[in-house]
Design a protein around this motif. Structure first.
Motif, mmCIF file in Angstrom:
data_model
loop_
_atom_site.group_PDB
_atom_site.id
_atom_site.type_symbol
_atom_site.label_atom_id
_atom_site.label_comp_id
_atom_site.label_asym_id
_atom_site.label_seq_id
_atom_site.Cartn_x
_atom_site.Cartn_y
_atom_site.Cartn_z
ATOM 1 N N ARG A 124 7.838 -48.027 36.825
ATOM 2 C CA ARG A 124 8.090 -47.090 37.923
ATOM 3 C C ARG A 124 6.800 -46.808 38.690
ATOM 4 N N ALA A 125 5.712 -46.609 37.968
ATOM 5 C CA ALA A 125 4.439 -46.323 38.622
ATOM 6 C C ALA A 125 3.989 -47.493 39.495
ATOM 7 N N LEU A 126 4.100 -48.706 38.973
ATOM 8 C CA LEU A 126 3.673 -49.886 39.741
ATOM 9 C C LEU A 126 4.590 -50.125 40.935
ATOM 10 N N ASP A 127 5.885 -49.853 40.770
ATOM 11 C CA ASP A 127 6.814 -49.978 41.900
ATOM 12 C C ASP A 127 6.438 -49.004 43.013
ATOM 13 N N LEU A 128 6.096 -47.782 42.640
ATOM 14 C CA LEU A 128 5.701 -46.780 43.634
ATOM 15 C C LEU A 128 4.436 -47.201 44.377
ATOM 16 N N LEU A 129 3.472 -47.722 43.639
ATOM 17 C CA LEU A 129 2.238 -48.187 44.272
ATOM 18 C C LEU A 129 2.495 -49.395 45.166
ATOM 19 N N GLY A 130 3.426 -50.250 44.754
ATOM 20 C CA GLY A 130 3.800 -51.388 45.587
ATOM 21 C C GLY A 130 4.436 -50.945 46.895
ATOM 22 N N GLN A 131 5.276 -49.908 46.822
ATOM 23 C CA GLN A 131 5.912 -49.378 48.038
ATOM 24 C C GLN A 131 4.866 -48.784 48.979
ATOM 25 N N LEU A 132 3.892 -48.084 48.410
ATOM 26 C CA LEU A 132 2.833 -47.509 49.240
ATOM 27 C C LEU A 132 1.981 -48.597 49.885
ATOM 28 N N ALA A 133 1.699 -49.659 49.131
ATOM 29 C CA ALA A 133 0.923 -50.777 49.690
ATOM 30 C C ALA A 133 1.679 -51.428 50.840
ATOM 31 N N GLU A 134 2.992 -51.563 50.682
ATOM 32 C CA GLU A 134 3.816 -52.143 51.751
ATOM 33 C C GLU A 134 3.801 -51.242 52.981
ATOM 34 N N THR A 135 3.892 -49.935 52.759
ATOM 35 C CA THR A 135 3.832 -48.993 53.883
ATOM 36 C C THR A 135 2.478 -49.058 54.575
ATOM 37 N N LYS A 136 1.415 -49.213 53.783
ATOM 38 C CA LYS A 136 0.069 -49.329 54.366
ATOM 39 C C LYS A 136 -0.028 -50.560 55.259
ATOM 40 N N ASN A 137 0.587 -51.666 54.852
ATOM 41 C CA ASN A 137 0.597 -52.868 55.685
ATOM 42 C C ASN A 137 1.312 -52.614 57.009
ATOM 43 N N LYS A 138 2.401 -51.850 56.951
ATOM 44 C CA LYS A 138 3.142 -51.509 58.181
ATOM 45 C C LYS A 138 2.275 -50.637 59.091
ATOM 46 N N ILE A 139 1.571 -49.686 58.495
ATOM 47 C CA ILE A 139 0.704 -48.799 59.281
ATOM 48 C C ILE A 139 -0.390 -49.601 59.966
ATOM 49 N N ASP A 140 -1.020 -50.496 59.217
ATOM 50 C CA ASP A 140 -2.118 -51.290 59.758
ATOM 51 C C ASP A 140 -1.651 -52.271 60.831
#
Length: 234
Positions: free
Chosen positions: A165-181
Motif C-alpha cells: 500500500r505504501a509503495l502504491d501510494l508513492l507510485g501514484q504521487l510520482a505519477e502525479t508529479k510527472n503530470k505536474i512537470d
C-alpha cells in the motif's frame, strides 16, 4: 471591528503559496485536485471559521500530548517529528511513542460528534497517511487516535505497516508529479462527483469546466482566465 481583523488574519494566512513537493496529507487524494493546488489554480476560499477549526485541531493535539508526556507506561520518543528528507514528499508525524516493547507512530485526528459517533473503522485517507509515516520511519505499527472535539471522547486503531500500500501510494504521487512537470491535468477520480473529496473540493468549479480525461494545462488555463473575465470561476 475585532471579527473583521481576526477573519482577515486567517484569510491572509491561506493566500496562495507555491508548493514544490508533496505533503503526507496528499497521499491517496484526488490527483487532479493536487495538480490544481501545485499550479495555484483558482479555488473557492475556505471560510475563516473553518480555518479557525484547523487551529482548534492543533490545540486538541497539544491536549492529547500533555498526558502522554506524563504517563509512565508510555514513553514519547519524539513529538512533531519530520520524516527523513525526501525529494518527493515531506511530512511531520504527531509523535513516535513506545510501550516499552514496541514503537508506534502516533497520528491524532479530531472530528465532530456526528462523524465520531459513526466511526467504526479508521478512515481510508488516514490509513494512507500513516502508512507513509510507517514506511519512512521504518516502524511496523502505528496508532490512529481519533478525538471527538465536542466532548474529548477517544477512539484508537492500531495500524500494521502494509508495504504494498505504501509503495502504491508513492507510485501514484510520482505519477502525479510527472503530470505536474509536463503540464498535463490528471483525469478525474473514477467516482466523480459522488466521491467525498468532490463535495469539499476547493477546485470543484474549475474541475467541472473540463472533461474527465487528461487535459493540457496551458489550454485549460486560458479557458479559466476567459471564464474569470466573464464572471466564471472565483
Amino acid at each position: 471591528m475585532l471579527r473583521e481583523l481576526i477573519d482577515k488574519f486567517y484569510l491572509d494566512r491561506q493566500k496562495d503559496r507555491e508548493q514544490h513537493h508533496f505533503y503526507i496529507t496528499d497521499a491517496g487524494k484526488c490527483a487532479r485536485a493536487v495538480f490544481f493546488k501545485f499550479k495555484n489554480a483558482p479555488k473557492k476560499a475556505i471560510e475563516p471559521n473553518i480555518l479557525r477549526l484547523f487551529d482548534h485541531g492543533d490545540h486538541i493535539h497539544q491536549l492529547i500530548m500533555k498526558p502522554l508526556l506524563s504517563i509512565r507506561e508510555v514513553h514519547v520518543v519524539a513529538s512533531e517529528v519530520n520524516i527523513p528528507p525526501q525529494k518527493l514528499i515531506s511530512g511531520r508525524a504527531d509523535a513516535i511513542v513506545s510501550d516499552g516493547k514496541n514503537l508506534y507512530v502516533l497520528d491524532i485526528k479530531s472530528m465532530n460528534s456526528m462523524i465520531f459517533r459513526n466511526l467504526e473503522a479508521p478512515k481510508e485517507e488516514n490509513i494512507d497517511q500513516i502508512q507513509l509515516y510507517l514506511h519512512y520511519f521504518r516502524i511496523p505499527k502505528g496508532i490512529l487516535l481519533y478525538v471527538n472535539k465536542d466532548n474529548q471522547e477517544l477512539k484508537e486503531f492500531v495500524i500494521e505497516y502494509d508495504k504494498k500500500r505504501a509503495l502504491d501510494l508513492l507510485g501514484q504521487l510520482a505519477e502525479t508529479k510527472n503530470k505536474i512537470d509536463s503540464d498535463i491535468i490528471p483525469e478525474r477520480i473514477p467516482d466523480y462527483p459522488e466521491n467525498w473529496q468532490c463535495r469539499y473540493c476547493q477546485f470543484k468549479e474549475i474541475c467541472g469546466m473540463t472533461n474527465g480525461g487528461d487535459v493540457k494545462w496551458g489550454d485549460f488555463k486560458k479557458k479559466i482566465e476567459l471564464g474569470e473575465q466573464g464572471g466564471g470561476a472565483e
